[in-house]
Design a protein around this motif. Structure first.
Motif, PDB file in Angstrom:
ATOM      1  N   ASN A  87      43.315  32.486  17.390  1.00 46.13           N
ATOM      2  CA  ASN A  87      43.864  33.092  18.423  1.00 46.13           C
ATOM      3  C   ASN A  87      42.908  33.833  19.437  1.00 46.13           C
ATOM      4  O   ASN A  87      43.405  34.429  20.576  1.00 46.13           O
ATOM      5  CB  ASN A  87      44.649  34.233  17.766  1.00 46.13           C
ATOM      6  N   PRO A 117      52.157  39.135  29.697  1.00 47.42           N
ATOM      7  CA  PRO A 117      52.954  39.186  28.291  1.00 47.42           C
ATOM      8  C   PRO A 117      52.082  38.513  27.063  1.00 47.42           C
ATOM      9  O   PRO A 117      52.580  38.692  26.092  1.00 47.42           O
ATOM     10  CB  PRO A 117      54.125  38.107  28.624  1.00 47.42           C
ATOM     11  N   VAL A 119      48.442  39.579  26.705  1.00 42.59           N
ATOM     12  CA  VAL A 119      47.385  40.330  27.190  1.00 42.59           C
ATOM     13  C   VAL A 119      46.078  40.055  26.603  1.00 42.59           C
ATOM     14  O   VAL A 119      44.953  40.336  27.248  1.00 42.59           O
ATOM     15  CB  VAL A 119      47.695  41.753  27.370  1.00 42.59           C
ATOM     16  N   GLY A 122      42.785  42.034  27.238  1.00 45.76           N
ATOM     17  CA  GLY A 122      43.066  42.618  28.667  1.00 45.76           C
ATOM     18  C   GLY A 122      41.999  42.346  29.720  1.00 45.76           C
ATOM     19  O   GLY A 122      42.051  42.817  30.663  1.00 45.76           O
ATOM     20  N   ASN A 123      41.150  41.288  29.318  1.00 46.31           N
ATOM     21  CA  ASN A 123      40.099  40.830  30.437  1.00 46.31           C
ATOM     22  C   ASN A 123      40.688  40.507  31.634  1.00 46.31           C
ATOM     23  O   ASN A 123      40.314  40.937  32.883  1.00 46.31           O
ATOM     24  CB  ASN A 123      39.129  39.984  29.741  1.00 46.31           C
ATOM     25  N   LEU A 124      41.518  39.682  31.513  1.00 42.11           N
ATOM     26  CA  LEU A 124      42.214  39.104  32.922  1.00 42.11           C
ATOM     27  C   LEU A 124      43.011  40.236  33.460  1.00 42.11           C
ATOM     28  O   LEU A 124      42.888  40.178  34.657  1.00 42.11           O
ATOM     29  CB  LEU A 124      43.244  37.757  32.307  1.00 42.11           C
ATOM     30  N   ALA A 142      51.420  42.755  26.672  1.00 40.67           N
ATOM     31  CA  ALA A 142      51.882  42.590  25.037  1.00 40.67           C
ATOM     32  C   ALA A 142      51.121  41.471  24.565  1.00 40.67           C
ATOM     33  O   ALA A 142      50.693  40.488  25.108  1.00 40.67           O
ATOM     34  CB  ALA A 142      53.445  42.211  25.036  1.00 40.67           C
ATOM     35  N   LEU A 148      43.437  42.115  18.875  1.00 36.52           N
ATOM     36  CA  LEU A 148      43.379  41.909  20.395  1.00 36.52           C
ATOM     37  C   LEU A 148      43.912  43.244  21.151  1.00 36.52           C
ATOM     38  O   LEU A 148      43.487  43.808  22.121  1.00 36.52           O
ATOM     39  CB  LEU A 148      43.895  40.743  20.826  1.00 36.52           C
ATOM     40  N   GLY A 170      55.288  38.507  22.855  1.00 35.83           N
ATOM     41  CA  GLY A 170      55.900  38.475  24.343  1.00 35.83           C
ATOM     42  C   GLY A 170      57.088  37.625  24.755  1.00 35.83           C
ATOM     43  O   GLY A 170      57.327  37.742  26.006  1.00 35.83           O
ATOM     44  N   LEU A 171      57.542  37.120  23.796  1.00 36.77           N
ATOM     45  CA  LEU A 171      58.647  36.132  24.046  1.00 36.77           C
ATOM     46  C   LEU A 171      59.979  36.721  23.707  1.00 36.77           C
ATOM     47  O   LEU A 171      60.938  36.409  23.615  1.00 36.77           O
ATOM     48  CB  LEU A 171      58.449  34.765  23.439  1.00 36.77           C
TER      49      LEU A 171
HETATM   50  N1  SAM Z   1      44.000  36.705  29.001  1.00 37.68           N
HETATM   51  C1  SAM Z   1      43.359  37.350  27.864  1.00 37.68           C
HETATM   52  C2  SAM Z   1      42.115  37.807  28.015  1.00 37.68           C
HETATM   53  O1  SAM Z   1      41.509  37.905  29.002  1.00 37.68           O
HETATM   54  O2  SAM Z   1      41.805  38.108  26.935  1.00 37.68           O
HETATM   55  C3  SAM Z   1      43.574  35.822  26.804  1.00 37.68           C
HETATM   56  C4  SAM Z   1      44.641  35.363  26.505  1.00 37.68           C
HETATM   57  S1  SAM Z   1      44.471  34.337  25.156  1.00 37.68           S
HETATM   58  C5  SAM Z   1      44.297  32.904  26.130  1.00 37.68           C
HETATM   59  C6  SAM Z   1      46.127  33.885  24.616  1.00 37.68           C
HETATM   60  C7  SAM Z   1      46.530  35.174  24.012  1.00 37.68           C
HETATM   61  O3  SAM Z   1      48.170  34.929  23.556  1.00 37.68           O
HETATM   62  C8  SAM Z   1      46.030  35.406  22.494  1.00 37.68           C
HETATM   63  O4  SAM Z   1      45.698  37.112  22.816  1.00 37.68           O
HETATM   64  C9  SAM Z   1      47.050  35.490  21.619  1.00 37.68           C
HETATM   65  O5  SAM Z   1      47.127  36.433  20.748  1.00 37.68           O
HETATM   66  C10 SAM Z   1      48.302  35.565  22.351  1.00 37.68           C
HETATM   67  N2  SAM Z   1      49.585  35.217  21.817  1.00 37.68           N
HETATM   68  C11 SAM Z   1      50.065  34.108  21.219  1.00 37.68           C
HETATM   69  N3  SAM Z   1      51.277  33.927  20.989  1.00 37.68           N
HETATM   70  C12 SAM Z   1      51.674  35.013  21.343  1.00 37.68           C
HETATM   71  C13 SAM Z   1      53.222  35.480  21.506  1.00 37.68           C
HETATM   72  N4  SAM Z   1      54.091  35.045  20.931  1.00 37.68           N
HETATM   73  N5  SAM Z   1      53.343  36.666  22.180  1.00 37.68           N
HETATM   74  C14 SAM Z   1      52.364  37.467  22.754  1.00 37.68           C
HETATM   75  N6  SAM Z   1      51.064  36.991  22.804  1.00 37.68           N
HETATM   76  C15 SAM Z   1      50.905  35.729  22.055  1.00 37.68           C
END
Ligand code: SAM
Length: 321
Positions: A87, A117, A119, A122-124, A142, A148, A170-171
């Motif tokens: 993850n 949703p 996050v 939080g880098n992005l 979220a 994380l 987030g869903l």
């Molecule tokens: N943009 C983020 C960053 O800069 O750190 C990275 C995002 S990463 C590609 C995808 C994220 O989706 C992971 O942090 C994971 O924990 C989260 N994730 C997976 N399923 C999720 C869900 N159902 N609800 C919320 N977050 C979820």
């Protein structure tokens, strides 16, 4: 040494010391480090003499939130490499900068509310907040992963950014006001919670509900009318839409503004490659662009080509209607 490397060095050395003292993971120790610095309180009395001089010159004149984000990103990446977890992914800097630039073109000088949703660290989200022009930014994020979301909290506090964070799926329903911009580097795969998936029209795109489609539907639901959805999506998403349910759904609810395929070299393999997907939710006064921006981006290492591409991107935004 640049400011970012100096800040990274403080975060890194402190995290190593706390990790050793407490016997915890590097990423947990990074959260502790950030908390110590922004609260200006050292909880680890046993190593106070080592931490105090390290923290003493963290906040300095001319320091920007972007400097802190980049340093924190380096430390988070180091921690993720040390203890890999499926993850634990962070949106890479080059993509954060690209999405931040697009967000600044979309939002202009207006106050803006942003939601991510999924996050992660939080880098992005904070990278985008740092690039939008107006200082009045309301932000929410979220994530299901407890480590994380803790990192996102530490990261945004250290950057002195106000972000409302929710440790939740987030869903599932999100208790946030409809926003102007939803951003996300979407998690990819099959969504395991069948009951929650049933509430989504896009749960029937494949045989099993795909998380990446549901996040697009959730993003559109969370937007104000005429708001923007700016996502990183897997390239294979359109091929998965065999019965064109997704295509129809988007036609009904939004206008496609852009689809930019990122260079394959940014990803571990072809199957993991992603594109930037930009939609505008339908609403009063929303017009179709003369032409959607569909492009393959040049290699980010080819500076000349990249500059040319960015100029044409800016030009497209100016003259799109
Ligand atoms: N943009 C983020 C960053 O800069 O750190 C990275 C995002 S990463 C590609 C995808 C994220 O989706 C992971 O942090 C994971 O924990 C989260 N994730 C997976 N399923 C999720 C869900 N159902 N609800 C919320 N977050 C979820």
């Amino acid at each position: 040494m640049s400011t970012v490397s100096e800040l990274f060095s403080v975060l890194d050395q402190s995290s190593i010391l706390i990790k050793k003292l407490r016997g915890m993971d590097y990423l947990e120790a990074l959260c502790e480090t950030a908390e110590n610095i922004y609260n200006d309180v050292i909880k680890e009395n046993e190593i106070r003499d080592k931490l105090e001089p390290l923290y003493a010159n963290f906040f300095r004149e001319g320091l920007t939130a972007e400097d802190i984000r980049r340093a924190f990103q380096l430390a988070a990446l180091k921690g993720m490499k040390k203890s890999p977890h499926p993850n634990h992914e962070i949106t890479p800097d080059s993509i954060v900068l690209l999405l931040g630039h697009i967000a600044s073109l979309l939002t202009g000088d207006d106050p803006v509310s942003i939601l991510d949703p999924a996050v992660g660290t939080g880098n992005l989200l904070t990278g985008i907040m740092n690039q939008v022009k107006n200082n009045q930014v309301t932000a929410c994020g979220a994530d299901t992963d407890d480590l994380l979301i803790k990192l996102a909290y530490a990261n945004s506090n250290l950057q002195q950014k106000e972000v409302h964070l929710f440790h939740q799926d987030g869903l599932k329903p999100l208790f946030v006001e409809p926003c102007d911009l939803v951003v996300c580097d979407v998690p990819v795969g099959i969504y395991p919670d069948e009951r929650t998936a049933k509430a989504y029209e896009l749960s029937d795109v494949g045989e099993k509900a795909y998380t990446h489609f549901l996040f697009i539907e959730q993003g559109l639901k969370s937007l104000k009318n005429s708001g923007y959805l700016l996502y990183l999506i897997p390239n294979r998403l359109f091929a998965e839409d065999r019965d064109h349910h997704f295509h129809q759904f988007i036609q009904d609810k939004a206008v496609i503004l852009a689809l930019l395929q990122l260079p394959l070299s940014l990803f571990k393999n072809r199957a993991a490659a992603k594109s930037v997907f930009l939609l505008q939710k339908k609403g009063e006064g929303v017009k179709m662009p003369k032409q959607a921006l569909l492009a393959e981006m040049p290699q980010f290492s080819d500076e000349q080509e990249l500059r040319r591409f960015m100029l044409s991107l800016d030009d497209w935004f100016k003259h799109r209607l």
